[in-house]
Design a protein around this motif. Structure first.
Motif, PDB file in Angstrom:
ATOM      1  N   THR A 149       0.861  -1.192   0.000  1.00 35.66           N
ATOM      2  CA  THR A 149       0.000   0.000   0.000  1.00 35.66           C
ATOM      3  C   THR A 149       0.889   1.231   0.000  1.00 35.66           C
ATOM      4  N   PRO A 150       1.488   1.583  -1.134  1.00 45.92           N
ATOM      5  CA  PRO A 150       2.451   2.683  -1.186  1.00 45.92           C
ATOM      6  C   PRO A 150       1.854   4.053  -0.904  1.00 45.92           C
ATOM      7  N   SER A 151       0.549   4.186  -0.940  1.00 42.28           N
ATOM      8  CA  SER A 151      -0.083   5.488  -0.729  1.00 42.28           C
ATOM      9  C   SER A 151      -0.297   5.835   0.737  1.00 42.28           C
ATOM     10  N   LEU A 152       0.136   4.963   1.628  1.00 41.09           N
ATOM     11  CA  LEU A 152      -0.063   5.227   3.052  1.00 41.09           C
ATOM     12  C   LEU A 152       0.703   6.483   3.468  1.00 41.09           C
ATOM     13  N   PRO A 153       0.122   7.287   4.369  1.00 36.09           N
ATOM     14  CA  PRO A 153       0.721   8.578   4.726  1.00 36.09           C
ATOM     15  C   PRO A 153       1.905   8.458   5.675  1.00 36.09           C
ATOM     16  N   THR A 154       2.702   9.505   5.722  1.00 36.92           N
ATOM     17  CA  THR A 154       3.772   9.622   6.715  1.00 36.92           C
ATOM     18  C   THR A 154       3.190  10.306   7.951  1.00 36.92           C
ATOM     19  N   ILE A 155       3.344   9.657   9.094  1.00 36.19           N
ATOM     20  CA  ILE A 155       2.762  10.165  10.347  1.00 36.19           C
ATOM     21  C   ILE A 155       3.833  10.183  11.427  1.00 36.19           C
ATOM     22  N   LYS A 156       3.851  11.244  12.213  1.00 32.56           N
ATOM     23  CA  LYS A 156       4.775  11.354  13.340  1.00 32.56           C
ATOM     24  C   LYS A 156       3.981  11.641  14.615  1.00 32.56           C
ATOM     25  N   TRP A 157       4.213  10.796  15.608  1.00 31.85           N
ATOM     26  CA  TRP A 157       3.542  10.937  16.908  1.00 31.85           C
ATOM     27  C   TRP A 157       4.574  11.210  18.001  1.00 31.85           C
ATOM     28  N   ARG A 158       4.058  11.758  19.104  1.00 33.92           N
ATOM     29  CA  ARG A 158       4.860  11.925  20.313  1.00 33.92           C
ATOM     30  C   ARG A 158       4.275  11.035  21.408  1.00 33.92           C
ATOM     31  N   ASP A 191      16.300   1.584  31.793  1.00 35.34           N
ATOM     32  CA  ASP A 191      16.223   1.191  30.386  1.00 35.34           C
ATOM     33  C   ASP A 191      15.194   0.125  30.093  1.00 35.34           C
ATOM     34  N   THR A 192      14.883  -0.748  31.045  1.00 34.08           N
ATOM     35  CA  THR A 192      13.946  -1.836  30.764  1.00 34.08           C
ATOM     36  C   THR A 192      12.507  -1.356  30.778  1.00 34.08           C
ATOM     37  N   ILE A 193      12.143  -0.629  31.812  1.00 36.32           N
ATOM     38  CA  ILE A 193      10.750  -0.182  31.902  1.00 36.32           C
ATOM     39  C   ILE A 193      10.480   0.973  30.927  1.00 36.32           C
ATOM     40  N   TYR A 194      11.421   1.906  30.818  1.00 35.86           N
ATOM     41  CA  TYR A 194      11.299   2.965  29.813  1.00 35.86           C
ATOM     42  C   TYR A 194      11.384   2.353  28.418  1.00 35.86           C
ATOM     43  N   GLY A 195      12.162   1.295  28.309  1.00 38.03           N
ATOM     44  CA  GLY A 195      12.357   0.645  27.026  1.00 38.03           C
ATOM     45  C   GLY A 195      11.109   0.044  26.418  1.00 38.03           C
ATOM     46  N   GLY A 196      10.071  -0.179  27.230  1.00 36.48           N
ATOM     47  CA  GLY A 196       8.816  -0.681  26.684  1.00 36.48           C
ATOM     48  C   GLY A 196       8.249   0.257  25.631  1.00 36.48           C
ATOM     49  N   GLY A 197       8.294   1.545  25.918  1.00 39.40           N
ATOM     50  CA  GLY A 197       7.828   2.529  24.945  1.00 39.40           C
ATOM     51  C   GLY A 197       8.716   2.575  23.724  1.00 39.40           C
ATOM     52  N   GLU A 198      10.032   2.447  23.939  1.00 36.51           N
ATOM     53  CA  GLU A 198      10.977   2.450  22.833  1.00 36.51           C
ATOM     54  C   GLU A 198      10.793   1.225  21.929  1.00 36.51           C
ATOM     55  N   THR A 199      10.482   0.080  22.539  1.00 39.42           N
ATOM     56  CA  THR A 199      10.232  -1.122  21.747  1.00 39.42           C
ATOM     57  C   THR A 199       9.045  -0.924  20.818  1.00 39.42           C
ATOM     58  N   VAL A 200       7.971  -0.355  21.352  1.00 47.44           N
ATOM     59  CA  VAL A 200       6.790  -0.086  20.526  1.00 47.44           C
ATOM     60  C   VAL A 200       7.150   0.844  19.369  1.00 47.44           C
ATOM     61  N   ALA A 201       7.840   1.945  19.685  1.00 45.89           N
ATOM     62  CA  ALA A 201       8.177   2.933  18.657  1.00 45.89           C
ATOM     63  C   ALA A 201       9.058   2.331  17.566  1.00 45.89           C
ATOM     64  N   LYS A 202      10.071   1.572  17.968  1.00 40.93           N
ATOM     65  CA  LYS A 202      11.005   0.980  17.009  1.00 40.93           C
ATOM     66  C   LYS A 202      10.302   0.003  16.078  1.00 40.93           C
ATOM     67  N   ARG A 203       9.464  -0.856  16.650  1.00 37.52           N
ATOM     68  CA  ARG A 203       8.800  -1.870  15.840  1.00 37.52           C
ATOM     69  C   ARG A 203       7.749  -1.257  14.917  1.00 37.52           C
ATOM     70  N   VAL A 204       7.046  -0.239  15.383  1.00 38.79           N
ATOM     71  CA  VAL A 204       6.065   0.425  14.525  1.00 38.79           C
ATOM     72  C   VAL A 204       6.758   1.031  13.313  1.00 38.79           C
ATOM     73  N   GLU A 205       7.899   1.672  13.541  1.00 37.16           N
ATOM     74  CA  GLU A 205       8.645   2.266  12.431  1.00 37.16           C
ATOM     75  C   GLU A 205       9.110   1.188  11.455  1.00 37.16           C
ATOM     76  N   GLN A 206       9.617   0.084  11.984  1.00 33.54           N
ATOM     77  CA  GLN A 206      10.086  -1.001  11.124  1.00 33.54           C
ATOM     78  C   GLN A 206       8.936  -1.626  10.334  1.00 33.54           C
ATOM     79  N   LEU A 207       7.817  -1.832  10.994  1.00 37.84           N
ATOM     80  CA  LEU A 207       6.680  -2.490  10.353  1.00 37.84           C
ATOM     81  C   LEU A 207       6.040  -1.641   9.262  1.00 37.84           C
ATOM     82  N   THR A 208       6.225  -0.332   9.356  1.00 35.71           N
ATOM     83  CA  THR A 208       5.606   0.570   8.379  1.00 35.71           C
ATOM     84  C   THR A 208       6.620   1.156   7.404  1.00 35.71           C
ATOM     85  N   GLY A 209       7.803   0.581   7.356  1.00 37.53           N
ATOM     86  CA  GLY A 209       8.823   1.069   6.436  1.00 37.53           C
ATOM     87  C   GLY A 209       9.218   2.506   6.696  1.00 37.53           C
ATOM     88  N   GLY A 210       9.147   2.916   7.956  1.00 40.19           N
ATOM     89  CA  GLY A 210       9.534   4.273   8.348  1.00 40.19           C
ATOM     90  C   GLY A 210       8.452   5.319   8.146  1.00 40.19           C
TER      91      GLY A 210
END
Length: 363
Positions: free
Chosen positions: A26-35, A45-64
């Motif tokens: 689906t190449p027409s999907l928009p570019t979105i940036k959240w905070r 790092d472990t408990i804060y890292g939960g949020g970082e894990t979500v962010a990293k995987r979302v970026e990877q799964l959506t091709g950035g």
């Protein structure tokens, strides 16, 4: 994405691959940036890292194309200000512990933990298959939030104390940093609970503003340095038999997302929920060994304190059921699930662990 289908069969890896393929097609999907506002400092790092894990995987799964930037507690809003920030539209999402907000409504606690509640596996069973997620989301909808389980510490430790506490009388007047409903139970036992953000606990303990503090367990507690000023380390943390953390998303922002991005958040949160528990189980042992070598004194809470605490907990729950419809709506099915789930774990898990732990392998 059907949630029940998502958590069965192919598991997170297969689901993540499906998400990535769908986005690529689906190449027409928009570019979105959240905070994303975290309730935790980067140093943990472990408990804060939960949020970082979500962010990293979302970026990877959506091709950035879908990027989430995580901000530590205090960078945008204070640790305990993330729900207000979500409601006000200051941020699109937050990684937090819901029991920080029991002052708004005690029913917030169910999304994290209740004293003498479920363990981590039982919490997952309740959330994913026992109707828990539907109940929690229905409650949070009134706050304009949708939640996604995104981390767990498992059972926690019982905190750091300047002096030994052997009886309920020893708790009287003790100022303790403790979050959620555990603080209310401690108050019923005579202690004086204080809710303090993770990064502010050590200074309060060091200067004597509090007599005791609980956070998570050996790995995080060692980083925070509590053992330097309070040498007595208690277990178990009966107020947190598990401690589940969640990604909270503003519902209006969630509804704007393409379904492929929604699926990415679900997959990433599921991964974070499993990943954090594995990290803590791995890291806590070595940290506890280091703490003991440093002179930390380990103690179990006495049967007197535990019995008084469980009695006070149940009294609190029943009282709240009589005056808080939101609490009662979740508590009644949660209580029934807990009773039935305990039967299974008593037969299998408890019987195995009781024997195996008492009979370790020898040379």
């Amino acid at each position: 994405m059907n949630r029940r289908k998502f958590v069965t069969g192919g598991a997170a890896v297969a689901s993540a691959a499906a998400v990535t393929q769908a986005v690529a097609q689906t190449p027409s999907l928009p570019t979105i940036k959240w905070r994303c506002a975290s309730s935790f400092p980067k140093s943990l790092d472990t408990i804060y890292g939960g949020g970082e894990t979500v962010a990293k995987r979302v970026e990877q799964l959506t091709g950035g194309k879908f990027q989430i930037r995580v901000f530590a507690a205090g960078e945008i809003v204070p640790a305990f200000g993330v729900v207000d920030a979500l409601q006000q539209g200051t941020v699109e999402c937050a990684h937090t512990a819901s029991y920080y907000f029991v002052g708004k409504n005690k029913a917030f606690a169910f999304d994290t933990t209740l004293p003498f509640g479920l363990n981590q596996r039982q919490q997952n069973a309740w959330i994913y298959y026992g109707g828990g997620l539907e109940l929690v989301r229905e409650f949070l909808h009134d706050f304009g939030i949708i939640s996604f389980p995104a981390g767990n510490t498992g059972v926690q430790m019982g905190g750091w104390w300047r002096k030994e506490v052997k009886t309920v009388a020893d708790l009287k007047g003790a100022k303790m940093r403790i979050a959620g409903l555990g603080g209310e139970v401690m108050a019923r036992l005579g202690a004086v609970p204080q809710q303090i953000a993770g990064g502010d606990i050590y200074p309060a303990l060091e200067r004597g503003a509090i007599d005791s503090a609980e956070w998570v367990g050996p790995y995080d507690d060692e980083k925070l340095g509590f053992y330097k000023v309070a040498p007595h380390y208690y277990f178990p943390g009966w107020w947190e038999s598990n401690s589940m953390y969640s990604l909270y998303v503003n519902i209006k922002e969630w509804e704007k997302l393409p379904k492929e991005y929604q699926a990415a958040i679900e997959a990433a949160s599921y991964e974070a929920n499993i990943d954090m528990m594995a990290k803590y189980d791995f890291k806590n042992l070595a940290a506890l060994e280091r703490l003991v070598k440093a002179g930390v004194k380990l103690h179990s809470f006495s049967p007197e304190i535990l019995k008084a605490a469980i009695k006070a907990s149940h009294e609190l729950y029943e009282e709240e059921s009589g005056k808080n419809p939101s609490w009662k709506k979740i508590y009644e099915p949660w209580k029934a699930f807990r009773q039935r789930e305990f039967l299974w774990h008593r037969a299998a898990e408890f019987s195995y662990e009781s024997f195996a732990y008492a009979n370790p392998f020898t040379k």
